[in-house]
Design a protein around this motif. Sequence first.
Motif, PDB file in Angstrom:
ATOM      1  N   ILE A   1      43.173  43.709  29.850  1.00 53.63           N
ATOM      2  CA  ILE A   1      42.307  42.874  30.687  1.00 53.63           C
ATOM      3  C   ILE A   1      42.130  41.503  30.048  1.00 53.63           C
ATOM      4  O   ILE A   1      42.198  40.465  30.729  1.00 53.63           O
ATOM      5  N   ARG A   2      41.898  41.458  28.757  1.00 56.25           N
ATOM      6  CA  ARG A   2      41.745  40.167  28.065  1.00 56.25           C
ATOM      7  C   ARG A   2      43.004  39.318  28.170  1.00 56.25           C
ATOM      8  O   ARG A   2      42.936  38.090  28.283  1.00 56.25           O
ATOM      9  N   GLN A   3      44.167  39.983  28.124  1.00 60.70           N
ATOM     10  CA  GLN A   3      45.432  39.259  28.207  1.00 60.70           C
ATOM     11  C   GLN A   3      45.635  38.624  29.575  1.00 60.70           C
ATOM     12  O   GLN A   3      46.065  37.464  29.683  1.00 60.70           O
ATOM     13  N   PHE A   4      45.332  39.360  30.651  1.00 56.99           N
ATOM     14  CA  PHE A   4      45.664  38.895  31.991  1.00 56.99           C
ATOM     15  C   PHE A   4      44.499  38.264  32.746  1.00 56.99           C
ATOM     16  O   PHE A   4      44.718  37.574  33.747  1.00 56.99           O
ATOM     17  N   LEU A   5      43.275  38.490  32.288  1.00 54.87           N
ATOM     18  CA  LEU A   5      42.109  37.835  32.907  1.00 54.87           C
ATOM     19  C   LEU A   5      41.300  37.128  31.819  1.00 54.87           C
ATOM     20  O   LEU A   5      40.119  37.420  31.601  1.00 54.87           O
ATOM     21  N   PRO A   6      41.916  36.168  31.133  1.00 53.75           N
ATOM     22  CA  PRO A   6      41.254  35.536  29.987  1.00 53.75           C
ATOM     23  C   PRO A   6      40.061  34.672  30.368  1.00 53.75           C
ATOM     24  O   PRO A   6      39.219  34.360  29.497  1.00 53.75           O
ATOM     25  N   ASP A   7      39.974  34.272  31.623  1.00 56.53           N
ATOM     26  CA  ASP A   7      38.884  33.379  32.019  1.00 56.53           C
ATOM     27  C   ASP A   7      37.597  34.127  32.354  1.00 56.53           C
ATOM     28  O   ASP A   7      36.556  33.495  32.545  1.00 56.53           O
ATOM     29  N   LEU A   8      37.670  35.438  32.458  1.00 60.76           N
ATOM     30  CA  LEU A   8      36.451  36.205  32.701  1.00 60.76           C
ATOM     31  C   LEU A   8      35.584  36.223  31.444  1.00 60.76           C
ATOM     32  O   LEU A   8      36.084  36.151  30.317  1.00 60.76           O
ATOM     33  N   SER A   9      34.289  36.371  31.640  1.00 55.82           N
ATOM     34  CA  SER A   9      33.391  36.519  30.496  1.00 55.82           C
ATOM     35  C   SER A   9      33.664  37.866  29.833  1.00 55.82           C
ATOM     36  O   SER A   9      34.186  38.791  30.470  1.00 55.82           O
ATOM     37  N   PRO A  10      33.321  38.003  28.555  1.00 50.28           N
ATOM     38  CA  PRO A  10      33.517  39.298  27.886  1.00 50.28           C
ATOM     39  C   PRO A  10      32.847  40.453  28.628  1.00 50.28           C
ATOM     40  O   PRO A  10      33.429  41.539  28.723  1.00 50.28           O
TER      41      PRO A  10
ATOM     42  N   ALA B   1      37.519  46.694  32.866  1.00 44.59           N
ATOM     43  CA  ALA B   1      38.196  47.744  32.086  1.00 44.59           C
ATOM     44  C   ALA B   1      37.559  49.103  32.336  1.00 44.59           C
ATOM     45  O   ALA B   1      38.261  50.112  32.502  1.00 44.59           O
ATOM     46  N   LEU B   2      36.233  49.153  32.372  1.00 41.51           N
ATOM     47  CA  LEU B   2      35.532  50.416  32.589  1.00 41.51           C
ATOM     48  C   LEU B   2      35.838  50.977  33.971  1.00 41.51           C
ATOM     49  O   LEU B   2      36.032  52.194  34.129  1.00 41.51           O
ATOM     50  N   GLU B   3      35.911  50.122  34.978  1.00 39.00           N
ATOM     51  CA  GLU B   3      36.252  50.586  36.321  1.00 39.00           C
ATOM     52  C   GLU B   3      37.644  51.211  36.348  1.00 39.00           C
ATOM     53  O   GLU B   3      37.856  52.269  36.963  1.00 39.00           O
ATOM     54  N   LEU B   4      38.583  50.571  35.685  1.00 40.14           N
ATOM     55  CA  LEU B   4      39.939  51.110  35.638  1.00 40.14           C
ATOM     56  C   LEU B   4      39.966  52.476  34.964  1.00 40.14           C
ATOM     57  O   LEU B   4      40.595  53.420  35.445  1.00 40.14           O
ATOM     58  N   VAL B   5      39.290  52.577  33.838  1.00 42.84           N
ATOM     59  CA  VAL B   5      39.275  53.835  33.091  1.00 42.84           C
ATOM     60  C   VAL B   5      38.597  54.931  33.900  1.00 42.84           C
ATOM     61  O   VAL B   5      39.097  56.058  33.986  1.00 42.84           O
TER      62      VAL B   5
END
Length: 217
Positions: free
Chosen positions: A55-64, A71-75
């Motif tokens: 997620i950090r790699q492909f959506l870097p502009d999102l806040s942490p 990420a939690l939704e995906l998991v």
Amino acid sequence: MIDVVVSGVLFDMDGTLVDSTAIVEGAWGRFGADHDLDPQTILAFSHGRQTIDTIRQFLPDLSPDEQRRVALELVNDEVENTDGIVEVPGAGAFVRRLRDAGVPVALVTSAPRDLAVNRMRAADVPVPDAFVSAADVEHGKPHPDGYLRGAALLGLAATDCLAFEDAPAGLEAAVASGATTVAVGPLATDVAADLPRITGYDGITVTPEGDGFRIRG
């Protein structure tokens, strides 16, 4: 060809002990469609890594915080989905052979614990007592933290262990830890080029030898 004497064994999960290809490709395919990203590019990066790192790699502009939410939704979508999950050929029987021979075994996965346990059980592969999940390390694969921790849980140095891995990031992590590393499956990358390779675990034998165990196949 494997022929090595070691004190313990370290396993990755997805692609190494269980085949969850359909679920993983489906999840990242939907993510790619939602964010106008190429699924194959995502899969090439994500394999073997923690979800949050992808997620950090492909959506870097999102806040942490937002990255963690995605990420939690995906998991959560994947945890209960075990449709089509099977063992990598011979994996369950091999883990049982190791257990019966008294070989210390640890699981070292980039997946959350609940997801990993569900997939292992769905594939009928025994879940080792020693278990390193995504939440147990500060740095995910390709950093060697997970393999170093897995060996430590067994009371061993990673250099005294045999590691089985299938993904570029995981192979980098295992090799960096100092473990003797075996590539599982057809991966064709530089990191796998000089490693012993298997496509399944049938025929791999385990015998006590000295203070360790000879694993051959």
